[in-house]
Design an enzyme around this catalytic site. Structure first.
Site, mmCIF file in Angstrom:
data_model
loop_
_atom_site.group_PDB
_atom_site.id
_atom_site.type_symbol
_atom_site.label_atom_id
_atom_site.label_comp_id
_atom_site.label_asym_id
_atom_site.label_seq_id
_atom_site.Cartn_x
_atom_site.Cartn_y
_atom_site.Cartn_z
ATOM 1 N N CYS A 18 68.856 5.660 12.464
ATOM 2 C CA CYS A 18 67.456 6.092 12.450
ATOM 3 C C CYS A 18 67.080 6.613 11.077
ATOM 4 O O CYS A 18 65.944 6.520 10.662
ATOM 5 C CB CYS A 18 67.267 7.171 13.502
ATOM 6 S SG CYS A 18 68.448 8.507 13.363
ATOM 7 N N GLU A 49 67.393 18.782 16.915
ATOM 8 C CA GLU A 49 68.781 18.782 17.378
ATOM 9 C C GLU A 49 69.638 19.379 16.270
ATOM 10 O O GLU A 49 69.231 19.425 15.117
ATOM 11 C CB GLU A 49 69.236 17.347 17.666
ATOM 12 C CG GLU A 49 68.337 16.694 18.689
ATOM 13 C CD GLU A 49 68.966 15.525 19.417
ATOM 14 O OE1 GLU A 49 69.446 14.610 18.747
ATOM 15 O OE2 GLU A 49 68.966 15.550 20.665
ATOM 16 N N ASN A 67 73.346 3.162 18.943
ATOM 17 C CA ASN A 67 73.897 3.036 17.586
ATOM 18 C C ASN A 67 74.952 4.089 17.239
ATOM 19 O O ASN A 67 75.805 3.823 16.392
ATOM 20 C CB ASN A 67 72.772 3.021 16.544
ATOM 21 C CG ASN A 67 72.004 4.314 16.507
ATOM 22 O OD1 ASN A 67 71.757 4.907 17.536
ATOM 23 N ND2 ASN A 67 71.649 4.754 15.325
ATOM 24 N N GLU A 93 63.703 11.947 19.744
ATOM 25 C CA GLU A 93 64.310 11.578 18.455
ATOM 26 C C GLU A 93 64.140 10.072 18.318
ATOM 27 O O GLU A 93 64.858 9.300 18.957
ATOM 28 C CB GLU A 93 65.803 11.930 18.449
ATOM 29 C CG GLU A 93 66.104 13.416 18.535
ATOM 30 C CD GLU A 93 65.798 14.150 17.240
ATOM 31 O OE1 GLU A 93 65.527 13.515 16.212
ATOM 32 O OE2 GLU A 93 65.825 15.397 17.280
HETATM 33 P P1 NAD Z 1 65.771 2.068 23.275
HETATM 34 O O1 NAD Z 1 64.515 2.859 23.242
HETATM 35 O O2 NAD Z 1 65.681 0.628 23.591
HETATM 36 O O3 NAD Z 1 66.815 2.682 24.320
HETATM 37 C C1 NAD Z 1 67.253 4.017 24.254
HETATM 38 C C2 NAD Z 1 67.647 4.495 25.634
HETATM 39 O O4 NAD Z 1 66.492 4.556 26.473
HETATM 40 C C3 NAD Z 1 68.640 3.613 26.366
HETATM 41 O O5 NAD Z 1 69.556 4.443 27.040
HETATM 42 C C4 NAD Z 1 67.760 2.854 27.349
HETATM 43 O O6 NAD Z 1 68.436 2.397 28.486
HETATM 44 C C5 NAD Z 1 66.755 3.914 27.718
HETATM 45 N N1 NAD Z 1 65.480 3.436 28.238
HETATM 46 C C6 NAD Z 1 64.886 2.237 28.052
HETATM 47 N N2 NAD Z 1 63.679 2.214 28.664
HETATM 48 C C7 NAD Z 1 63.511 3.424 29.244
HETATM 49 C C8 NAD Z 1 62.443 4.029 29.994
HETATM 50 N N3 NAD Z 1 61.317 3.395 30.252
HETATM 51 N N4 NAD Z 1 62.621 5.292 30.414
HETATM 52 C C9 NAD Z 1 63.739 5.985 30.122
HETATM 53 N N5 NAD Z 1 64.770 5.464 29.426
HETATM 54 C C10 NAD Z 1 64.654 4.200 28.984
HETATM 55 O O7 NAD Z 1 66.443 2.309 21.850
HETATM 56 P P2 NAD Z 1 67.755 1.619 21.255
HETATM 57 O O8 NAD Z 1 67.445 0.207 20.902
HETATM 58 O O9 NAD Z 1 68.911 1.905 22.144
HETATM 59 O O10 NAD Z 1 67.977 2.471 19.922
HETATM 60 C C11 NAD Z 1 67.438 2.151 18.691
HETATM 61 C C12 NAD Z 1 66.328 3.093 18.328
HETATM 62 O O11 NAD Z 1 66.812 4.428 18.419
HETATM 63 C C13 NAD Z 1 65.841 2.932 16.918
HETATM 64 O O12 NAD Z 1 64.436 2.946 16.895
HETATM 65 C C14 NAD Z 1 66.398 4.146 16.198
HETATM 66 O O13 NAD Z 1 65.662 4.553 15.077
HETATM 67 C C15 NAD Z 1 66.381 5.157 17.278
HETATM 68 N N6 NAD Z 1 67.326 6.239 16.983
HETATM 69 C C16 NAD Z 1 66.822 7.469 16.657
HETATM 70 C C17 NAD Z 1 67.680 8.520 16.321
HETATM 71 C C18 NAD Z 1 67.148 9.883 15.961
HETATM 72 O O14 NAD Z 1 67.902 10.846 16.033
HETATM 73 N N7 NAD Z 1 65.887 10.024 15.559
HETATM 74 C C19 NAD Z 1 69.056 8.303 16.329
HETATM 75 C C20 NAD Z 1 69.541 7.040 16.671
HETATM 76 C C21 NAD Z 1 68.657 6.021 17.002
#
Ligand code: NAD
Length: 495
Positions: A286, A464, A155, A252
């Site tokens: 998020c 962070e 995102n 995060e």
């Molecule tokens: P996601 O968990 O699907 O993917 C995030 C990353 O993890 C990607 O690079 C993906 O390829 C990788 N990944 C997937 N499976 C994995 C595994 N088993 N081991 C290691 N890496 C793996 O999340 P998304 O759909 O890309 O992002 C949306 C989510 O991110 C939402 O829940 C949002 O709230 C959260 N988010 C949090 C913050 C924060 O700072 N707290 C900021 C932005 C987004």
């Protein structure tokens, strides 16, 4: 006007671009119109192993590079990001569908983060420790953890990466970065800027891919820190994987943040803050203020004013100046959001605005969702408890401060919250009671490089930004020197 320039999409391992294996690629498309943008590598576990080896080799000399030199390189990287910010912003908008004015701000904010941590790189002081015994000298030093694995979500790739990469490099770590397979392009573009800034070979490695790459990155015992931004489910999987190697993790994760409007609030500002909280970036942040808690006495007026703005939001091409909401990041994301909207009906919430796909034949074939508002949302319902990650607002009324705090804290998340009041005592009182990593008072979605950010409960752990972020990439060593020249009793601990 800047025109779109696609980056070299090959992975970066030890300063070399890895040729694409055409049997193992992931297609990257634009959510604006579904058009094909690029093919990127779906890294194998062996390639990830190579990237970690490269980072490990580079660490041998990088750990001896002075803080002032690391600062110089980080400043150069920040300058290059600023110089290329229009191009980076357009690339990110094309890749993840966010408004160009949002990604432009995020590019500048990313540069600001690199500068902030450049300023810290030569100030990583330890302490001298005054022990009880006179004949001792004790000090601490703060050492980089070694290879850091940085995994980001789709995102806000530039900003999320800056949150991790800037403190990791300032601390003296080498890194392996993996952006989301849904929006990897600005991270791959950054590979050129890192080289141009002059970082030594192997200090920054970039792999792309999905599950196999993610698992390989998070189960390798050579890693000193995993920093992850993404969903709760993936965060839990990483936490479990890292338990096997005991590699420390920063998580995060998601949120279900409450924006609380008290009866004495400046309503113009509160209404704008509520709109910014949920409809900016199409709610795909998020920190989205996805729950509006509003005092019963002003609930009708506040909700109607937000609804009035929501009905007039201009949905369209995120590159256009007039657009206020672009598409959501993928067709899958659109489907998820609409399914949660459906659950809200089932749970008895009342739809006030939106609830579907915009009925506008002039929109390109991307993944668009209407700004949506549900009222009378029960605090325990799915819409009030689960992250939607889309432009869907859940409105709940409260009757007093105690009830507002209880509802705000009544989810499994704890990322951010907003408090709208003119009463100074109430602002501090409520801020103290909210179980969340960030509390904004009379503002919302305000980020600063200096201010620590992170979650509690299922929103994750670790911080962070701010000086706290450096702690994630450093460990403390204690050195105790006996100055006495005496021979000790070997059978009793010296204390
Ligand atoms: P996601 O968990 O699907 O993917 C995030 C990353 O993890 C990607 O690079 C993906 O390829 C990788 N990944 C997937 N499976 C994995 C595994 N088993 N081991 C290691 N890496 C793996 O999340 P998304 O759909 O890309 O992002 C949306 C989510 O991110 C939402 O829940 C949002 O709230 C959260 N988010 C949090 C913050 C924060 O700072 N707290 C900021 C932005 C987004």
């Amino acid at each position: 006007m800047t025109s779109l320039s696609l980056p070299d999409t090959r992975m970066l391992i030890d300063a070399s671009r890895v040729p694409l294996d055409h049997g193992r690629t992931i297609t990257v498309t634009s959510p604006i119109d579904g058009s094909h943008l690029a093919e990127v590598a779906d890294a194998t576990a062996a390639q990830v192993h190579d990237a970690i080896s490269a980072a490990e080799r580079a660490f041998v000399s990088w750990r001896k590079v002075s803080g002032s030199e690391r600062a110089r390189l980080l400043h150069r990287l920040a300058d290059l990001i600023d110089r290329n910010s229009d191009e980076l912003a357009l690339l990110e908008t094309t890749d993840n569908g966010k408004l160009l004015r949002e990604t432009s701000t995020q590019a500048r904010f990313a540069a600001r983060n690199y500068r902030f941590f450049a300023g810290a790189a030569d100030k990583l002081y330890g302490h001298t420790v005054p022990l009880d015994g006179w004949d001792t000298f004790d000090y601490t030093s703060r050492e980089p953890v070694g290879v850091a694995v940085l995994i980001t979500a789709w995102n806000s790739p530039m900003q999320l990466l800056a949150n991790k990469l800037a403190p990791a490099l300032a601390a003296g770590c080498t890194v392996v970065v993996k952006p989301s397979e849904i929006a990897p392009l600005t991270t791959l573009r950054l590979a050129n800027l890192v080289a141009e800034a002059g970082f030594p070979d192997g200090v920054v490695n970039i792999v792309t891919g999905g599950l196999e790459a993610g698992v390989a990155l998070t189960t390798d015992p050579r890693v000193g820190r995993i920093s992850f931004t993404g969903s709760v489910a993936t965060g839990q999987a990483i936490g479990r994987a890292a338990a096997g190697t005991l590699v420390p993790v920063t998580l995060e994760l998601g949120g279900k943040s409450a924006n609380i409007v008290f009866e004495d609030a400046d309503l113009d500002r509160a209404v704008t803050g509520a709109v910014a909280g949920i409809f900016a970036a199409g709610g795909q942040t998020c920190i989205a203020g996805s729950r509006l808690l509003v005092h019963d006495s002003i609930a009708d007026i506040v909700t109607e004013r937000i609804a009035d703005i929501a009905r007039r939001i201009i949905i369209g091409d995120p590159r256009a100046d007039t657009t206020q909401m672009g598409p959501v990041a993928s067709a899958l994301q659109q489907e998820r959001i609409l399914s949660m909207v459906n659950d809200a009906f089932v749970d008895g919430s009342r739809l006030l605005v939106g609830g579907g796909v915009p009925d506008n034949p002039s929109l390109p074939a991307g993944s668009y969702v209407q700004p949506t508002i549900f009222t009378e949302v029960a605090p325990e319902s799915r819409l009030a408890q689960q992250e939607v990650f889309g432009p869907v607002l859940a409105v709940t009324r409260f009757h007093d401060e105690e009830e507002a705090i209880a509802i705000a804290n009544g989810t499994e998340f704890g990322l951010a919250s907003g408090v709208w009041t003119k009463d100074l005592s109430r602002a501090h009182r409520v801020a103290r009671e909210l179980v969340a990593g960030t509390v904004w008072v009379n503002t919302y979605r305000y980020s600063a490089a200096q201010a620590p950010f992170g979650g509690v409960k299922r929103s994750g752990y670790g911080r962070e930004r701010g000086l706290e972020a450096l702690d994630e990439y450093l460990r403390t060593k204690n050195v105790l020197i006996d100055l006495s020249d005496t021979v000790r009793d070997p059978f009793a601990i010296k204390a």
